[in-house]
Write an enzyme that holds these catalytic residues in place. Structure first.
Site, PDB file in Angstrom:
ATOM      1  N   ARG A  98      -2.049  -2.453  -5.973  1.00  0.00           N
ATOM      2  CA  ARG A  98      -2.701  -3.047  -7.143  1.00  0.00           C
ATOM      3  C   ARG A  98      -2.515  -2.199  -8.400  1.00  0.00           C
ATOM      4  NH1 ARG A  98      -8.484  -3.276  -4.640  1.00  0.00           N
ATOM      5  NH2 ARG A  98      -7.611  -1.254  -4.081  1.00  0.00           N
ATOM      6  N   LYS A 138      -1.151   4.229 -10.102  1.00  0.00           N
ATOM      7  CA  LYS A 138      -0.876   4.891  -8.815  1.00  0.00           C
ATOM      8  C   LYS A 138       0.567   4.649  -8.368  1.00  0.00           C
ATOM      9  CE  LYS A 138      -4.701   3.749  -6.239  1.00  0.00           C
ATOM     10  NZ  LYS A 138      -5.353   3.569  -4.942  1.00  0.00           N
ATOM     11  N   SER A 184      -2.036  -1.036  11.910  1.00  0.00           N
ATOM     12  CA  SER A 184      -3.372  -1.290  12.456  1.00  0.00           C
ATOM     13  C   SER A 184      -4.128   0.027  12.433  1.00  0.00           C
ATOM     14  CB  SER A 184      -3.254  -1.890  13.856  1.00  0.00           C
ATOM     15  OG  SER A 184      -4.526  -2.168  14.384  1.00  0.00           O
ATOM     16  N   TYR A 189     -14.169  -3.657   9.930  1.00  0.00           N
ATOM     17  CA  TYR A 189     -12.837  -3.039   9.941  1.00  0.00           C
ATOM     18  C   TYR A 189     -12.131  -3.291  11.277  1.00  0.00           C
ATOM     19  CZ  TYR A 189      -9.330   0.672   9.552  1.00  0.00           C
ATOM     20  OH  TYR A 189      -8.151   1.383   9.507  1.00  0.00           O
ATOM     21  N   GLY A 206       0.839  -1.202   0.000  1.00  0.00           N
ATOM     22  CA  GLY A 206       0.000   0.000   0.000  1.00  0.00           C
ATOM     23  C   GLY A 206       0.869   1.245   0.000  1.00  0.00           C
ATOM     24  N   SER A 212       1.628   3.165  -2.415  1.00  0.00           N
ATOM     25  CA  SER A 212       1.392   4.123  -3.497  1.00  0.00           C
ATOM     26  C   SER A 212       0.482   5.278  -3.082  1.00  0.00           C
ATOM     27  CB  SER A 212       0.772   3.394  -4.701  1.00  0.00           C
ATOM     28  OG  SER A 212      -0.515   2.915  -4.356  1.00  0.00           O
ATOM     29  N   SER A 213       0.023   5.272  -1.836  1.00  0.00           N
ATOM     30  CA  SER A 213      -0.945   6.304  -1.427  1.00  0.00           C
ATOM     31  C   SER A 213      -0.872   6.533   0.090  1.00  0.00           C
ATOM     32  CB  SER A 213      -2.351   5.830  -1.822  1.00  0.00           C
ATOM     33  OG  SER A 213      -3.345   6.618  -1.244  1.00  0.00           O
ATOM     34  N   GLY A 214      -1.296   7.710   0.509  1.00  0.00           N
ATOM     35  CA  GLY A 214      -1.513   7.995   1.937  1.00  0.00           C
ATOM     36  C   GLY A 214      -0.328   7.722   2.848  1.00  0.00           C
ATOM     37  N   LYS A 271      -8.688  -5.404  12.111  1.00  0.00           N
ATOM     38  CA  LYS A 271      -7.522  -4.793  12.768  1.00  0.00           C
ATOM     39  C   LYS A 271      -7.233  -5.435  14.130  1.00  0.00           C
ATOM     40  CE  LYS A 271      -6.528  -1.730   9.556  1.00  0.00           C
ATOM     41  NZ  LYS A 271      -5.271  -1.782   8.804  1.00  0.00           N
TER      42      LYS A 271
HETATM   43  N1  LIG Z   1      -6.361   7.099   6.866  1.00  0.00           N
HETATM   44  C1  LIG Z   1      -6.777   6.797   8.080  1.00  0.00           C
HETATM   45  O1  LIG Z   1      -7.600   7.500   8.677  1.00  0.00           O
HETATM   46  C2  LIG Z   1      -6.220   5.598   8.781  1.00  0.00           C
HETATM   47  C3  LIG Z   1      -5.649   4.556   8.090  1.00  0.00           C
HETATM   48  N2  LIG Z   1      -5.183   3.454   8.789  1.00  0.00           N
HETATM   49  C4  LIG Z   1      -4.600   2.328   8.073  1.00  0.00           C
HETATM   50  O2  LIG Z   1      -3.458   2.749   7.368  1.00  0.00           O
HETATM   51  C5  LIG Z   1      -3.318   1.995   6.176  1.00  0.00           C
HETATM   52  C6  LIG Z   1      -3.181   2.942   4.984  1.00  0.00           C
HETATM   53  O3  LIG Z   1      -4.308   3.759   4.931  1.00  0.00           O
HETATM   54  P1  LIG Z   1      -4.411   5.031   3.960  1.00  0.00           P
HETATM   55  O4  LIG Z   1      -3.065   5.536   3.686  1.00  0.00           O
HETATM   56  O5  LIG Z   1      -5.444   5.906   4.524  1.00  0.00           O
HETATM   57  O6  LIG Z   1      -5.043   4.316   2.667  1.00  0.00           O
HETATM   58  P2  LIG Z   1      -5.146   4.754   1.135  1.00  0.00           P
HETATM   59  O7  LIG Z   1      -6.486   4.290   0.679  1.00  0.00           O
HETATM   60  O8  LIG Z   1      -4.771   6.160   0.933  1.00  0.00           O
HETATM   61  O9  LIG Z   1      -4.046   3.803   0.488  1.00  0.00           O
HETATM   62  C7  LIG Z   1      -4.199   2.418   0.527  1.00  0.00           C
HETATM   63  C8  LIG Z   1      -3.045   1.734  -0.154  1.00  0.00           C
HETATM   64  O10 LIG Z   1      -3.229   0.329  -0.095  1.00  0.00           O
HETATM   65  C9  LIG Z   1      -3.227  -0.207  -1.417  1.00  0.00           C
HETATM   66  N3  LIG Z   1      -4.106  -1.363  -1.475  1.00  0.00           N
HETATM   67  C10 LIG Z   1      -5.436  -1.397  -1.220  1.00  0.00           C
HETATM   68  N4  LIG Z   1      -5.917  -2.619  -1.416  1.00  0.00           N
HETATM   69  C11 LIG Z   1      -4.882  -3.383  -1.802  1.00  0.00           C
HETATM   70  C12 LIG Z   1      -4.758  -4.749  -2.168  1.00  0.00           C
HETATM   71  N5  LIG Z   1      -5.796  -5.578  -2.164  1.00  0.00           N
HETATM   72  N6  LIG Z   1      -3.534  -5.217  -2.515  1.00  0.00           N
HETATM   73  C13 LIG Z   1      -2.467  -4.399  -2.532  1.00  0.00           C
HETATM   74  N7  LIG Z   1      -2.522  -3.097  -2.194  1.00  0.00           N
HETATM   75  C14 LIG Z   1      -3.719  -2.594  -1.842  1.00  0.00           C
HETATM   76  C15 LIG Z   1      -3.685   0.971  -2.290  1.00  0.00           C
HETATM   77  O11 LIG Z   1      -3.301   0.876  -3.647  1.00  0.00           O
HETATM   78  P3  LIG Z   1      -4.263   0.185  -4.757  1.00  0.00           P
HETATM   79  O12 LIG Z   1      -5.644   0.701  -4.529  1.00  0.00           O
HETATM   80  O13 LIG Z   1      -3.671   0.582  -6.071  1.00  0.00           O
HETATM   81  O14 LIG Z   1      -4.141  -1.270  -4.518  1.00  0.00           O
HETATM   82  C16 LIG Z   1      -2.931   2.105  -1.613  1.00  0.00           C
HETATM   83  O15 LIG Z   1      -1.591   2.111  -1.998  1.00  0.00           O
HETATM   84  C17 LIG Z   1      -4.532   1.078   6.098  1.00  0.00           C
HETATM   85  O16 LIG Z   1      -4.179  -0.191   6.590  1.00  0.00           O
HETATM   86  C18 LIG Z   1      -5.530   1.729   7.034  1.00  0.00           C
HETATM   87  O17 LIG Z   1      -6.410   0.809   7.578  1.00  0.00           O
HETATM   88  C19 LIG Z   1      -5.244   3.394  10.137  1.00  0.00           C
HETATM   89  C20 LIG Z   1      -5.800   4.412  10.860  1.00  0.00           C
HETATM   90  C21 LIG Z   1      -6.332   5.577  10.237  1.00  0.00           C
HETATM   91  C1  LIG Z   2      -8.310   5.674  28.121  1.00  0.00           C
HETATM   92  C2  LIG Z   2      -8.065   6.682  27.157  1.00  0.00           C
HETATM   93  C3  LIG Z   2      -8.719   6.560  25.832  1.00  0.00           C
HETATM   94  C4  LIG Z   2      -8.193   7.557  24.871  1.00  0.00           C
HETATM   95  C5  LIG Z   2      -8.972   8.012  23.693  1.00  0.00           C
HETATM   96  C6  LIG Z   2      -9.534   7.003  22.788  1.00  0.00           C
HETATM   97  C7  LIG Z   2      -9.893   7.546  21.437  1.00  0.00           C
HETATM   98  C8  LIG Z   2     -10.294   6.472  20.500  1.00  0.00           C
HETATM   99  C9  LIG Z   2     -10.697   6.975  19.167  1.00  0.00           C
HETATM  100  C10 LIG Z   2     -10.740   5.914  18.134  1.00  0.00           C
HETATM  101  C11 LIG Z   2     -10.622   6.467  16.760  1.00  0.00           C
HETATM  102  C12 LIG Z   2     -10.603   5.434  15.701  1.00  0.00           C
HETATM  103  C13 LIG Z   2     -10.200   6.034  14.380  1.00  0.00           C
HETATM  104  C14 LIG Z   2     -10.032   5.008  13.331  1.00  0.00           C
HETATM  105  C15 LIG Z   2      -9.445   5.592  12.083  1.00  0.00           C
HETATM  106  C16 LIG Z   2      -9.411   4.622  10.985  1.00  0.00           C
HETATM  107  O1  LIG Z   2      -8.794   3.604  11.048  1.00  0.00           O
HETATM  108  C17 LIG Z   2     -10.248   4.978   9.824  1.00  0.00           C
HETATM  109  N1  LIG Z   2     -10.068   6.310   9.398  1.00  0.00           N
HETATM  110  C18 LIG Z   2     -10.049   4.064   8.693  1.00  0.00           C
HETATM  111  O2  LIG Z   2      -8.895   4.330   8.086  1.00  0.00           O
END
Ligand SMILES: NC(=O)C1=CN([C@@H]2O[C@H](COP(=O)(O)OP(=O)(O)OC[C@H]3O[C@@H](n4cnc5c(N)ncnc54)[C@H](OP(=O)(O)O)[C@@H]3O)[C@@H](O)[C@H]2O)C=CC1
Ligand SMILES: CCCCCCCCCCCCCCCC(=O)[C@@H](N)CO
Length: 369
Positions: free
Chosen positions: A69, A73, A172, A186, A44, A46-48, A190
């Site tokens: 994938r 990207k 995670s 989700y 993953g 390629s993004s974020g 995780k």
């Molecule tokens: N953004 C958020 O708020 C949060 C994100 N996370 C976790 O962080 C990680 C990254 O998230 P984020 O940067 O937001 O995600 P993005 O959607 O911005 O990027 C996801 C990346 O994963 C790749 N990907 C998705 N599906 C597949 C697949 N089946 N096989 C291979 N590659 C894949 C995508 O590329 P492509 O589509 O080309 O495959 C892309 O590069 C995730 O695990 C997410 O759960 C955790 C907490 C908060």
């Molecule tokens: C005892 C003290 C407790 C402290 C505070 C607890 C706060 C919990 C907040 C949970 C937020 C979950 C965000 C998930 C984001 C995510 O994974 C999605 N955006 C998908 O990517």
């Protein structure tokens, strides 16, 4: 005087001896994972968050490979990293759900020193409304995809050059530490990573491989932008307890956590509290963090209960608002007016016209409010 001195000594002796004991017993032992001149492979990437991580690792002198994938990207990511740092990263197009494709990519890339299993998909919705296909998709990509990556990587990782400390890190989420409304699938995927990571650490420690679990809050990425379009309001309300971070800030915390060999890697202050609250039986390498976990256990549980109190309050309020919205809706208004008129005309059939009119108008006003 002597008594005061003695009690002060005892008071100091307790924390000091606890620190000493913890220093002796924390396992696995502390370790540092070097990044420079080593092969960092990011799924993953390629993004974020993954892209930000790839750029940082490249800047710190690692040889970086990214897998995702979409070829397009990947190409864009490669160019943006090149533009920002002048460094070329290797790209691999594969779906983590396809074990053969993943194995081919990993074997082509060569032995990996640091594997970051970061790919992830998230489609929040109440389970009752959500299609099972979407549930399966999240479990397949986030959890089964992680198994595929590790199974493909481990054989070569074990044969890596020099046998220096290696790392397997999982991206995670704070929703992998506590269940959140709208995230049944989700959160399950995780939470699953945590079980996988805890068990895996015991299995690979003898090969000098060290596991990290990274727990970001909401993070500004293309993925989150898509997610917010369909996120239930309550999911956003509860997730807001932890604020939002930038992808690069999360990447910085993540890389630092990996390099310092931490098993649990929180990304913000709320995340730190959450990690102490959910420490459970996870490994802890830092005796100082272990000390904080032991001493703060009671009070942090209390804080956790306060958060639950607040969240269930929001859920209650949301349902109450939904009900009053129904009361204010036009269908309900028509129904209530008819009902009111029926009651009034039944109780005063003769000369009370103005009273009836006045009552209906004031009734409508209160219902509108
Ligand atoms: N953004 C958020 O708020 C949060 C994100 N996370 C976790 O962080 C990680 C990254 O998230 P984020 O940067 O937001 O995600 P993005 O959607 O911005 O990027 C996801 C990346 O994963 C790749 N990907 C998705 N599906 C597949 C697949 N089946 N096989 C291979 N590659 C894949 C995508 O590329 P492509 O589509 O080309 O495959 C892309 O590069 C995730 O695990 C997410 O759960 C955790 C907490 C908060
Ligand atoms: C005892 C003290 C407790 C402290 C505070 C607890 C706060 C919990 C907040 C949970 C937020 C979950 C965000 C998930 C984001 C995510 O994974 C999605 N955006 C998908 O990517």
């Amino acid at each position: 005087m002597a008594l005061a001195f003695l009690s002060l000594l005892l008071l100091l002796l307790f924390p000091l001896s606890l620190l000493l004991i913890l220093r002796l017993i924390v396992r696995p032992k502390p370790v540092k994972i070097p990044i420079k001149n080593r092969h960092v492979f990011i799924t993953g990437g390629s993004s974020g968050i993954g892209l930000a991580l790839a750029q940082r690792a490249a800047q710190e002198g690692a040889r970086v490979s990214i897998l995702a994938r979409s070829l397009q990207k990947l190409e864009e990511a490669k160019q943006s990293i090149h533009l920002a740092t002048g460094i070329e990263v290797a790209t691999y197009a594969a779906d983590v759900r396809d074990f053969e494709a993943v194995k081919k990519a990993v074997n082509e890339a060569g032995p990996i020193d640091v594997l970051v299993v970061n790919q992830g998909v998230f489609m929040p919705q109440e389970l009752e409304e959500e299609e099972l296909d979407e549930v399966r998709f999240m479990i397949d990509v986030n959890l089964m995809g992680s198994f595929n990556m590790i199974k493909a990587t481990l054989p070569l990782m074990k044969k890596r050059d020099g046998h220096g400390p290696a790392s397997i890190a999982f991206m995670s989420s704070q929703a992998g530490q506590v269940g959140i409304y709208g995230y049944t699938a989700y959160s399950a995927s995780k939470f699953g990573l945590r079980g996988l990571a805890e068990a895996l650490q015991q299995e690979v420690i003898a090969d000098n491989i060290h596991v990290s679990l990274i727990f970001p809050p909401d993070t500004e990425t293309p993925g989150l932008e898509e997610e917010t379009k369909r996120r239930p309001q309550l999911t956003s309300i509860i997730a807001a307890s932890s604020g939002t971070m930038k992808a690069d800030e999360v990447a910085k915390k993540a890389l630092h956590g990996i390099q310092s060999g931490s098993f649990i890697v929180p990304c913000n202050f709320e995340g730190l509290l959450l990690s102490i609250a959910t420490a459970g039986l996870s490994p802890q390498r830092s005796f100082l963090m272990a000390f904080v976990e032991v001493v703060a256990a009671g009070i942090i549980r209390f804080a956790g209960l306060c958060f639950q109190w607040n969240w269930y309050g929001s859920i209650e309020k949301w349902h109450a608002q939904k009900r009053s919205k129904y009361l204010g809706s036009s269908w309900c208004l028509i129904f209530r007016c008819m009902h009111m008129a029926f009651l009034l005309f039944r109780s005063c059939p003769n000369d009370c016209g103005p009273v009836v009119l006045h009552d209906i108008v004031s009734y409508m006003i209160t219902v509108q409010e």
